[in-house]
Design a protein around this motif. Sequence first.
Motif, short mmCIF file in Angstrom:
data_model
loop_
_atom_site.label_atom_id
_atom_site.label_comp_id
_atom_site.label_asym_id
_atom_site.label_seq_id
_atom_site.Cartn_x
_atom_site.Cartn_y
_atom_site.Cartn_z
N GLY A 1 -32.02 83.75 47.43
CA GLY A 1 -32.53 82.46 46.99
C GLY A 1 -32.50 82.39 45.48
O GLY A 1 -32.18 83.37 44.80
N LEU A 2 -32.83 81.24 44.94
CA LEU A 2 -32.82 81.02 43.49
C LEU A 2 -34.22 80.67 43.01
O LEU A 2 -34.90 79.84 43.64
CB LEU A 2 -31.85 79.90 43.13
CG LEU A 2 -30.39 80.11 43.54
CD1 LEU A 2 -29.57 78.86 43.22
CD2 LEU A 2 -29.80 81.33 42.85
N VAL A 3 -34.63 81.29 41.92
CA VAL A 3 -35.90 80.97 41.26
C VAL A 3 -35.59 80.74 39.79
O VAL A 3 -34.47 80.96 39.33
CB VAL A 3 -36.94 82.09 41.45
CG1 VAL A 3 -37.47 82.12 42.88
CG2 VAL A 3 -36.38 83.45 41.07
N SER A 4 -36.59 80.31 39.03
CA SER A 4 -36.35 80.04 37.62
C SER A 4 -36.39 81.30 36.77
O SER A 4 -35.79 81.34 35.69
CB SER A 4 -37.39 79.05 37.10
OG SER A 4 -38.69 79.61 37.15
N TYR B 1 -37.56 71.45 48.61
CA TYR B 1 -36.34 72.22 48.80
C TYR B 1 -36.54 73.40 49.76
O TYR B 1 -35.61 73.81 50.44
CB TYR B 1 -35.86 72.74 47.43
CG TYR B 1 -34.41 73.17 47.39
CD1 TYR B 1 -33.41 72.28 47.00
CD2 TYR B 1 -34.03 74.47 47.72
CE1 TYR B 1 -32.08 72.67 46.94
CE2 TYR B 1 -32.71 74.87 47.67
CZ TYR B 1 -31.74 73.97 47.28
OH TYR B 1 -30.41 74.36 47.23
N SER B 2 -37.76 73.92 49.81
CA SER B 2 -38.00 75.14 50.59
C SER B 2 -38.42 74.87 52.03
O SER B 2 -38.63 75.81 52.79
CB SER B 2 -39.07 76.00 49.90
OG SER B 2 -40.29 75.29 49.77
N ILE C 1 -32.54 80.34 35.48
CA ILE C 1 -32.08 80.65 36.83
C ILE C 1 -32.14 82.16 37.02
O ILE C 1 -31.81 82.93 36.12
CB ILE C 1 -30.64 80.12 37.07
CG1 ILE C 1 -30.22 80.33 38.52
CG2 ILE C 1 -29.65 80.74 36.09
CD1 ILE C 1 -28.95 79.60 38.90
N GLY D 1 -33.79 80.49 50.88
CA GLY D 1 -34.01 79.24 50.16
C GLY D 1 -35.48 78.85 50.11
O GLY D 1 -35.87 78.01 49.31
N PRO E 1 -33.32 73.68 42.39
CA PRO E 1 -32.87 74.85 41.64
C PRO E 1 -32.23 74.39 40.33
O PRO E 1 -31.96 73.20 40.14
CB PRO E 1 -31.83 75.48 42.57
CG PRO E 1 -31.31 74.33 43.37
CD PRO E 1 -32.48 73.40 43.55
N CYS F 1 -25.48 81.10 46.07
CA CYS F 1 -26.26 82.09 46.83
C CYS F 1 -25.34 83.01 47.63
O CYS F 1 -25.56 84.22 47.70
CB CYS F 1 -27.25 81.39 47.75
SG CYS F 1 -28.63 80.59 46.88
N THR G 1 -37.17 78.74 46.80
CA THR G 1 -36.89 77.66 45.85
C THR G 1 -37.67 76.43 46.24
O THR G 1 -37.28 75.68 47.15
CB THR G 1 -35.38 77.35 45.84
OG1 THR G 1 -34.64 78.56 45.72
CG2 THR G 1 -35.03 76.43 44.68
N ARG G 2 -38.80 76.20 45.56
CA ARG G 2 -39.71 75.13 45.99
C ARG G 2 -39.20 73.75 45.61
O ARG G 2 -39.33 72.80 46.37
CB ARG G 2 -41.09 75.39 45.41
CG ARG G 2 -41.74 76.64 46.00
CD ARG G 2 -43.06 76.98 45.37
NE ARG G 2 -42.90 77.46 44.00
CZ ARG G 2 -43.83 78.13 43.35
NH1 ARG G 2 -45.00 78.39 43.93
NH2 ARG G 2 -43.63 78.55 42.13
#
Length: 365
Positions: free
Chosen positions: A74-77, A227-228, A206, A248, A255, A59, A251-252
């Motif tokens: 943040g990171l999502v899929s 995670y969130s 990602i 973050g 990641p 990140c 990102t539920r």
Amino acid sequence: MPLFDPGAFRIPPGTVHVCAGGETPVLRSHAAAFDRYGADKSMGPASRPRVDEEAERLCARLAAFWSVAPAEIGLVSSVAEGMSILVESLDWRVGDNVVVAADEYPSVVAPLALRRGVTLRFADMMDAESVAAACDGRTRMIAVSAVSMVDGRRHDLAALRRTADGAGAMLVVDFTQASGWMPIEASVADFAFSACYKWMLGITGIAVAYWNRARQPGWAPATAGWYSIAMAGRPDWSQPVALRADAGRFTRGNPSHAGAYVMHAALDFLEAFPRGAVAAHVQGLTTGLLARLDAAGIASTTPRDPARHGANICIAHERAAPIVAAMAEQAVLAWNGRGRIRFSFHGYNDAAELDRIMDALHHAL
């Protein structure tokens, strides 16, 4: 000459690979990244801190890549997931509207189209006056791709920012067709997203999510996961749940740790080149191909001005699929779909390939 060493990629021998707008070839260094992930994941109790540290470190690197603060990334899929999280978080009321291009990518529009109470309005995103005319007092968002996947047009994000501010609306940007070849200044947007498997040289699973905390300080998602949230030790669910203070909160769950390791290898590669070098190289090739198409009398839907187009050159054609398939038989890999042939350049391409592209295109046509 190519800017990148083509040997650093898994490009089939003798192949001209001009489909970065769909998928880039894999870096050979990704194999070592997967091995490193496998070793760290196999360390028992030490595994989780190791792989989580790599995600957090990513990140920070992505923030520098997009010229923003680490806490804003943040990171999502996928872009679709990030956009859905954002759309679900807003308090929509019947009559609210969002301005988009009529041919905008589904990952941007579909979450909005399925949201109750949201009306879609369409405008030419290349024309600030058209966008302004589509806005009114109920416009909540202008959503746009920095570069269109349909015809390669590159939007003036600064002009769209001014239009959004004038309407009291958010500006949400998908940088998928830009990030990796074009320097990104993400702070022009309220929220922004990008897939990583195209010019950023990563893999699917990602994607980048950006939250402009200065413009949207009170933003919070409507749902959360382990995670969130700001959780230390065993949770006490009788108490209010606090979200992470940084992006973050996008990102539920876990990641993509494997994706994070791969992205470190990708950034190691991309960061070896001066900022702006890839853009200059790529647009030397796009203008070269446009000149050859003009000379051959083949019309392109991509704007001629390099300031108004991205790394894609597109040709509208009703037989795009068989033409692209025929070009592949000549070892020239382009992309098709949505009624167009698309050539997408990256640093591993060079000017000598333009003649092969034109020969294969003539043969296929």
